[in-house]
Design an enzyme around this catalytic site. Structure first.
Site, PDB file in Angstrom:
ATOM      1  N   GLY A  47       0.778  -1.235   0.000  1.00 37.96           N
ATOM      2  CA  GLY A  47       0.000   0.000   0.000  1.00 37.96           C
ATOM      3  C   GLY A  47       0.812   1.290   0.000  1.00 37.96           C
ATOM      4  O   GLY A  47       0.340   2.334  -0.439  1.00 37.96           O
ATOM      5  N   GLU A 102       4.829   3.934   5.986  1.00 37.51           N
ATOM      6  CA  GLU A 102       3.548   3.226   5.966  1.00 37.51           C
ATOM      7  C   GLU A 102       2.499   4.064   5.233  1.00 37.51           C
ATOM      8  O   GLU A 102       2.598   5.293   5.192  1.00 37.51           O
ATOM      9  CB  GLU A 102       3.054   2.985   7.401  1.00 37.51           C
ATOM     10  CG  GLU A 102       3.271   1.586   7.917  1.00 37.51           C
ATOM     11  CD  GLU A 102       2.414   0.527   7.227  1.00 37.51           C
ATOM     12  OE1 GLU A 102       1.951   0.725   6.087  1.00 37.51           O
ATOM     13  OE2 GLU A 102       2.216  -0.530   7.842  1.00 37.51           O
ATOM     14  N   ASP A 103       1.491   3.390   4.686  1.00 42.32           N
ATOM     15  CA  ASP A 103       0.397   4.139   4.070  1.00 42.32           C
ATOM     16  C   ASP A 103      -0.672   4.507   5.091  1.00 42.32           C
ATOM     17  O   ASP A 103      -1.214   5.601   5.056  1.00 42.32           O
ATOM     18  CB  ASP A 103      -0.210   3.388   2.875  1.00 42.32           C
ATOM     19  CG  ASP A 103      -0.635   1.971   3.226  1.00 42.32           C
ATOM     20  OD1 ASP A 103      -0.208   1.456   4.278  1.00 42.32           O
ATOM     21  OD2 ASP A 103      -1.391   1.384   2.453  1.00 42.32           O
ATOM     22  N   ASP A 106      -3.917   1.861  11.436  1.00 41.14           N
ATOM     23  CA  ASP A 106      -5.300   1.699  11.892  1.00 41.14           C
ATOM     24  C   ASP A 106      -5.247   1.140  13.318  1.00 41.14           C
ATOM     25  O   ASP A 106      -5.138   1.903  14.275  1.00 41.14           O
ATOM     26  CB  ASP A 106      -6.034   0.782  10.907  1.00 41.14           C
ATOM     27  CG  ASP A 106      -7.505   0.638  11.211  1.00 41.14           C
ATOM     28  OD1 ASP A 106      -7.990   1.247  12.167  1.00 41.14           O
ATOM     29  OD2 ASP A 106      -8.193  -0.116  10.477  1.00 41.14           O
ATOM     30  N   LYS A 134      -5.390   6.707  11.390  1.00 42.78           N
ATOM     31  CA  LYS A 134      -6.789   6.563  11.803  1.00 42.78           C
ATOM     32  C   LYS A 134      -6.812   6.247  13.295  1.00 42.78           C
ATOM     33  O   LYS A 134      -6.890   5.091  13.708  1.00 42.78           O
ATOM     34  CB  LYS A 134      -7.448   5.429  11.013  1.00 42.78           C
ATOM     35  CG  LYS A 134      -8.962   5.406  11.113  1.00 42.78           C
ATOM     36  CD  LYS A 134      -9.536   4.067  10.722  1.00 42.78           C
ATOM     37  CE  LYS A 134      -9.626   3.859   9.242  1.00 42.78           C
ATOM     38  NZ  LYS A 134     -10.377   2.621   8.905  1.00 42.78           N
ATOM     39  N   PHE A 155     -13.735   3.558   5.899  1.00 45.01           N
ATOM     40  CA  PHE A 155     -12.901   2.678   5.071  1.00 45.01           C
ATOM     41  C   PHE A 155     -12.436   3.452   3.840  1.00 45.01           C
ATOM     42  O   PHE A 155     -13.239   3.802   2.981  1.00 45.01           O
ATOM     43  CB  PHE A 155     -13.671   1.413   4.677  1.00 45.01           C
ATOM     44  CG  PHE A 155     -12.744   0.387   4.082  1.00 45.01           C
ATOM     45  CD1 PHE A 155     -11.852  -0.292   4.895  1.00 45.01           C
ATOM     46  CD2 PHE A 155     -12.727   0.142   2.721  1.00 45.01           C
ATOM     47  CE1 PHE A 155     -10.963  -1.208   4.355  1.00 45.01           C
ATOM     48  CE2 PHE A 155     -11.841  -0.772   2.173  1.00 45.01           C
ATOM     49  CZ  PHE A 155     -10.951  -1.451   2.986  1.00 45.01           C
ATOM     50  N   VAL A 156     -11.148   3.718   3.788  1.00 45.62           N
ATOM     51  CA  VAL A 156     -10.619   4.563   2.719  1.00 45.62           C
ATOM     52  C   VAL A 156      -9.783   3.749   1.728  1.00 45.62           C
ATOM     53  O   VAL A 156      -9.138   2.764   2.100  1.00 45.62           O
ATOM     54  CB  VAL A 156      -9.780   5.738   3.267  1.00 45.62           C
ATOM     55  CG1 VAL A 156     -10.642   6.657   4.116  1.00 45.62           C
ATOM     56  CG2 VAL A 156      -8.577   5.256   4.070  1.00 45.62           C
ATOM     57  N   ASP A 162      -6.053  -0.262  -0.727  1.00 48.11           N
ATOM     58  CA  ASP A 162      -6.913  -1.136  -1.520  1.00 48.11           C
ATOM     59  C   ASP A 162      -8.139  -1.614  -0.762  1.00 48.11           C
ATOM     60  O   ASP A 162      -8.222  -1.542   0.466  1.00 48.11           O
ATOM     61  CB  ASP A 162      -6.139  -2.390  -1.945  1.00 48.11           C
ATOM     62  CG  ASP A 162      -5.923  -3.358  -0.771  1.00 48.11           C
ATOM     63  OD1 ASP A 162      -5.393  -2.913   0.262  1.00 48.11           O
ATOM     64  OD2 ASP A 162      -6.318  -4.529  -0.886  1.00 48.11           O
TER      65      ASP A 162
HETATM   66  C1  PRP Z   1      -2.416  -2.107   5.634  1.00 52.25           C
HETATM   67  C2  PRP Z   1      -1.420  -0.985   5.804  1.00 52.25           C
HETATM   68  C3  PRP Z   1      -0.745  -1.307   7.091  1.00 52.25           C
HETATM   69  C4  PRP Z   1      -1.807  -2.032   7.876  1.00 52.25           C
HETATM   70  C5  PRP Z   1      -2.384  -1.097   8.877  1.00 52.25           C
HETATM   71  O1  PRP Z   1      -1.784  -3.158   5.000  1.00 52.25           O
HETATM   72  O2  PRP Z   1      -0.511  -0.922   4.740  1.00 52.25           O
HETATM   73  O3  PRP Z   1       0.392  -2.110   6.897  1.00 52.25           O
HETATM   74  O4  PRP Z   1      -2.808  -2.459   6.959  1.00 52.25           O
HETATM   75  O5  PRP Z   1      -3.348  -1.730   9.644  1.00 52.25           O
HETATM   76  P1  PRP Z   1      -3.205  -1.923  11.213  1.00 52.25           P
HETATM   77  O6  PRP Z   1      -2.677  -0.649  11.800  1.00 52.25           O
HETATM   78  O7  PRP Z   1      -4.628  -2.204  11.624  1.00 52.25           O
HETATM   79  O8  PRP Z   1      -2.299  -3.093  11.462  1.00 52.25           O
HETATM   80  P2  PRP Z   1      -2.536  -4.367   4.300  1.00 52.25           P
HETATM   81  O9  PRP Z   1      -2.478  -5.559   5.195  1.00 52.25           O
HETATM   82  O10 PRP Z   1      -3.889  -3.930   3.838  1.00 52.25           O
HETATM   83  O11 PRP Z   1      -1.564  -4.681   3.068  1.00 52.25           O
HETATM   84  P3  PRP Z   1      -1.232  -3.783   1.772  1.00 52.25           P
HETATM   85  O12 PRP Z   1      -0.278  -2.704   2.199  1.00 52.25           O
HETATM   86  O13 PRP Z   1      -0.602  -4.744   0.844  1.00 52.25           O
HETATM   87  O14 PRP Z   1      -2.527  -3.207   1.277  1.00 52.25           O
END
Ligand code: PRP
Length: 183
Positions: A47, A102-103, A106, A134, A155-156, A162
């Site tokens: 992400g 990080e993107d 949450d 968030k 949910f963004v 994604d």
């Molecule tokens: C997303 C995002 C973080 C994580 C955050 O990754 O990139 O790594 O979730 O969530 P959290 O704070 O609740 O742990 P995802 O697992 O969706 O993988 P991606 O980056 O490949 O989309």
């Protein structure tokens, strides 16, 4: 079908212009803070890729990159907290000034796992930059040094984020319509 992705968006939170302006500000701030120390950007794929690409070009100093793959088990739109490595770093981070990119943060559980893992490898320092924060989702306390935007509990998707691997290529950040993901 042109427009099909855009039809799934409830609301645009950040336009491409707002994103570019904020990411450039972040890059300048980080560049100043590192003040002669060379950052080693450890990006959590997938992400974070658009954010990494823009952020690193806003930092006009010598830096290096590596990629870390992590996956959290769990379905739907929230993470379970069970995290595993899917791709390890190519290079040692011992003695380096690591900046985790990080993107979104949450629950914070992914980042908590990543920070524990990285700190065992004896870096000189570890800081964290996230494009989105968030805070309403947080399940654990974690230090975050740089935040692009703080977002509400929605949910963004877009700009790397994604749903079911889709929408990462949207140039803006938007809230996905509930009927798309059945939330
Ligand atoms: C997303 C995002 C973080 C994580 C955050 O990754 O990139 O790594 O979730 O969530 P959290 O704070 O609740 O742990 P995802 O697992 O969706 O993988 P991606 O980056 O490949 O989309």
């Amino acid at each position: 079908m042109p427009g099909a992705m855009h039809d799934d968006i409830e609301q645009v939170l950040f336009t491409p212009e707002q994103i570019q302006t904020r990411v450039k500000e972040l890059g300048r701030q980080i560049m100043q803070d590192y003040d002669g120390r060379e950052p080693h950007l450890v990006t959590i794929v997938k992400g974070s890729i658009p954010f990494l690409a823009d952020l690193m070009r806003a930092m006009e100093i010598p830096l290096s990159l590596d990629l870390l793959g992590v996956a959290s088990y769990g379905a739907g739109t929230t993470s379970s907290g069970e995290v595993r490595l899917t791709k390890d770093l190519d290079d040692s981070i011992e003695g380096r000034h690591v900046l985790v990119v990080e993107d979104i943060i949450d629950t914070g559980l992914t980042l908590a796992y990543v920070l524990r893992n990285l700190r065992q490898r004896a870096p000189a320092s570890v800081r964290v930059v996230t494009f989105l924060d968030k805070p309403a989702g947080r399940a654990t306390t974690i230090p975050v040094d740089y935040i692009g935007f703080t977002i509400p509990d929605a949910f963004v998707i877009g700009y790397g984020l994604d749903w079911n691997q889709r929408y990462r290529n949207l140039p803006y950040v938007g809230i996905l319509k509930r009927d798309v993901y059945g939330g």
